[in-house]
Design a protein around this motif. Sequence first.
Motif, PDB file in Angstrom:
ATOM      1  N   SER A 240     -38.881   0.136  11.701  1.00 24.59           N
ATOM      2  CA  SER A 240     -38.140   1.245  11.478  1.00 24.59           C
ATOM      3  C   SER A 240     -36.657   0.854  11.108  1.00 24.59           C
ATOM      4  O   SER A 240     -35.787   1.411  10.449  1.00 24.59           O
ATOM      5  CB  SER A 240     -38.309   2.331  12.352  1.00 24.59           C
ATOM      6  N   GLN A 241     -36.011   0.211  12.270  1.00 24.42           N
ATOM      7  CA  GLN A 241     -34.863  -0.163  12.143  1.00 24.42           C
ATOM      8  C   GLN A 241     -34.351  -0.958  10.788  1.00 24.42           C
ATOM      9  O   GLN A 241     -33.251  -1.129  10.511  1.00 24.42           O
ATOM     10  CB  GLN A 241     -34.397  -0.765  13.648  1.00 24.42           C
ATOM     11  N   THR A 242     -35.072  -1.988  10.665  1.00 30.31           N
ATOM     12  CA  THR A 242     -35.081  -2.785   9.588  1.00 30.31           C
ATOM     13  C   THR A 242     -34.965  -2.240   8.438  1.00 30.31           C
ATOM     14  O   THR A 242     -34.151  -2.436   7.498  1.00 30.31           O
ATOM     15  CB  THR A 242     -36.110  -4.050   9.593  1.00 30.31           C
ATOM     16  N   VAL A 243     -35.838  -1.052   8.170  1.00 27.16           N
ATOM     17  CA  VAL A 243     -36.066  -0.294   6.769  1.00 27.16           C
ATOM     18  C   VAL A 243     -34.788   0.393   6.652  1.00 27.16           C
ATOM     19  O   VAL A 243     -34.215   0.707   5.918  1.00 27.16           O
ATOM     20  CB  VAL A 243     -37.452   0.592   6.792  1.00 27.16           C
ATOM     21  N   LYS A 244     -34.198   0.983   7.973  1.00 31.01           N
ATOM     22  CA  LYS A 244     -33.071   1.906   8.035  1.00 31.01           C
ATOM     23  C   LYS A 244     -31.991   1.031   7.575  1.00 31.01           C
ATOM     24  O   LYS A 244     -31.164   1.399   6.726  1.00 31.01           O
ATOM     25  CB  LYS A 244     -33.001   2.446   9.197  1.00 31.01           C
TER      26      LYS A 244
ATOM     27  N   MET B 228     -21.741  -5.651   9.409  1.00 28.81           N
ATOM     28  CA  MET B 228     -22.778  -4.499   9.239  1.00 28.81           C
ATOM     29  C   MET B 228     -23.562  -3.859  10.296  1.00 28.81           C
ATOM     30  O   MET B 228     -23.943  -2.424  10.414  1.00 28.81           O
ATOM     31  CB  MET B 228     -24.070  -5.232   8.072  1.00 28.81           C
ATOM     32  N   VAL B 229     -23.521  -4.657  11.512  1.00 28.02           N
ATOM     33  CA  VAL B 229     -24.090  -4.075  12.951  1.00 28.02           C
ATOM     34  C   VAL B 229     -22.905  -2.763  13.044  1.00 28.02           C
ATOM     35  O   VAL B 229     -23.567  -1.891  13.408  1.00 28.02           O
ATOM     36  CB  VAL B 229     -23.962  -5.089  13.883  1.00 28.02           C
TER      37      VAL B 229
ATOM     38  N   PRO C  79     -32.232  -6.401  12.950  1.00 35.18           N
ATOM     39  CA  PRO C  79     -32.578  -5.556  11.596  1.00 35.18           C
ATOM     40  C   PRO C  79     -31.674  -5.731  10.803  1.00 35.18           C
ATOM     41  O   PRO C  79     -32.044  -5.728   9.517  1.00 35.18           O
ATOM     42  CB  PRO C  79     -32.478  -3.972  12.259  1.00 35.18           C
ATOM     43  N   VAL C  80     -30.268  -5.917  11.052  1.00 42.10           N
ATOM     44  CA  VAL C  80     -29.341  -6.285   9.974  1.00 42.10           C
ATOM     45  C   VAL C  80     -29.718  -7.490   9.513  1.00 42.10           C
ATOM     46  O   VAL C  80     -29.536  -7.848   8.184  1.00 42.10           O
ATOM     47  CB  VAL C  80     -27.926  -6.377  10.449  1.00 42.10           C
ATOM     48  N   ARG C  81     -30.046  -8.655  10.241  1.00 39.13           N
ATOM     49  CA  ARG C  81     -30.291  -9.958   9.526  1.00 39.13           C
ATOM     50  C   ARG C  81     -31.489  -9.807   8.716  1.00 39.13           C
ATOM     51  O   ARG C  81     -31.395 -10.460   7.550  1.00 39.13           O
ATOM     52  CB  ARG C  81     -30.736 -10.869  10.637  1.00 39.13           C
TER      53      ARG C  81
END
Length: 251
Positions: free
Chosen positions: A12-16, A41-42, A51-53
């Motif tokens: 979910s955090q990656t998609v966000k 980006m973090v 997730p940002v990576r």
Amino acid sequence: MSIEKPGDRSLSQTVKAQLALRELVLRGALNPGERVSELQMVERLGVSRTPVRMALVRLEEEGLLEAIPSGGFAVKAFSEKEVFISIEIRGTLEGLAARLAAEHGVGRSELVEAASCLDDIDEVIRRDMLEIDLSQYVELNARFHRILIDMADSPPLARQIERASALPFASASALVPVQSRSPELHHILTVAQDQHRCVLTAIERREGSRAEAIMREHARIAHRNLERALTNQRDMDLVPGSALIKRRVRA
């Protein structure tokens, strides 16, 4: 009551992060050529580094970012030639999908689904020109193209088309909004719809070469819309991801 697992939260955090980062790129909040770092980006997106990576890697796969020798990523810039080629690639791949569908044969239920979608498009473009709901047309147009791709029954080809269409200005409906300012709007949509009908007939009749040629020609509508947009900044503002396109100086 469902319990969210750690893996689900990570996804979910990656998609966000991916959606938020893509939005920054497409609206021009990050400039072409600008370096995009994980830490930056973090802080900006409010999610953790993992997730940002992952989001950075996925946007590189989509073609919106590019890896740089010093490490990390930069926002990719596109020349006008690259944009035209991207549209050509998408049209060529969709042509291949149409040919495969025709040569392999398509079930009656799929043909009926496609015809029903085209009937819905007919209802949209039959209305008075001033009342055409372009958002509805875009949705139905994208649906028809998805149906056609599914008819090919080729997951590898579908993945390549998805990748080609990930570039915001290269998808099947990306340049439709540019038509909204054209006095020939109704004519353009009618021609596109006739091509839809013709390719479906070709698929039903097992005419592979004809189906392929029609879809490649169909992509030329997007070419013409882009040519129009490149001469007018107001039209260009309607093109998704226009901030990434390096426009050449015109006399």
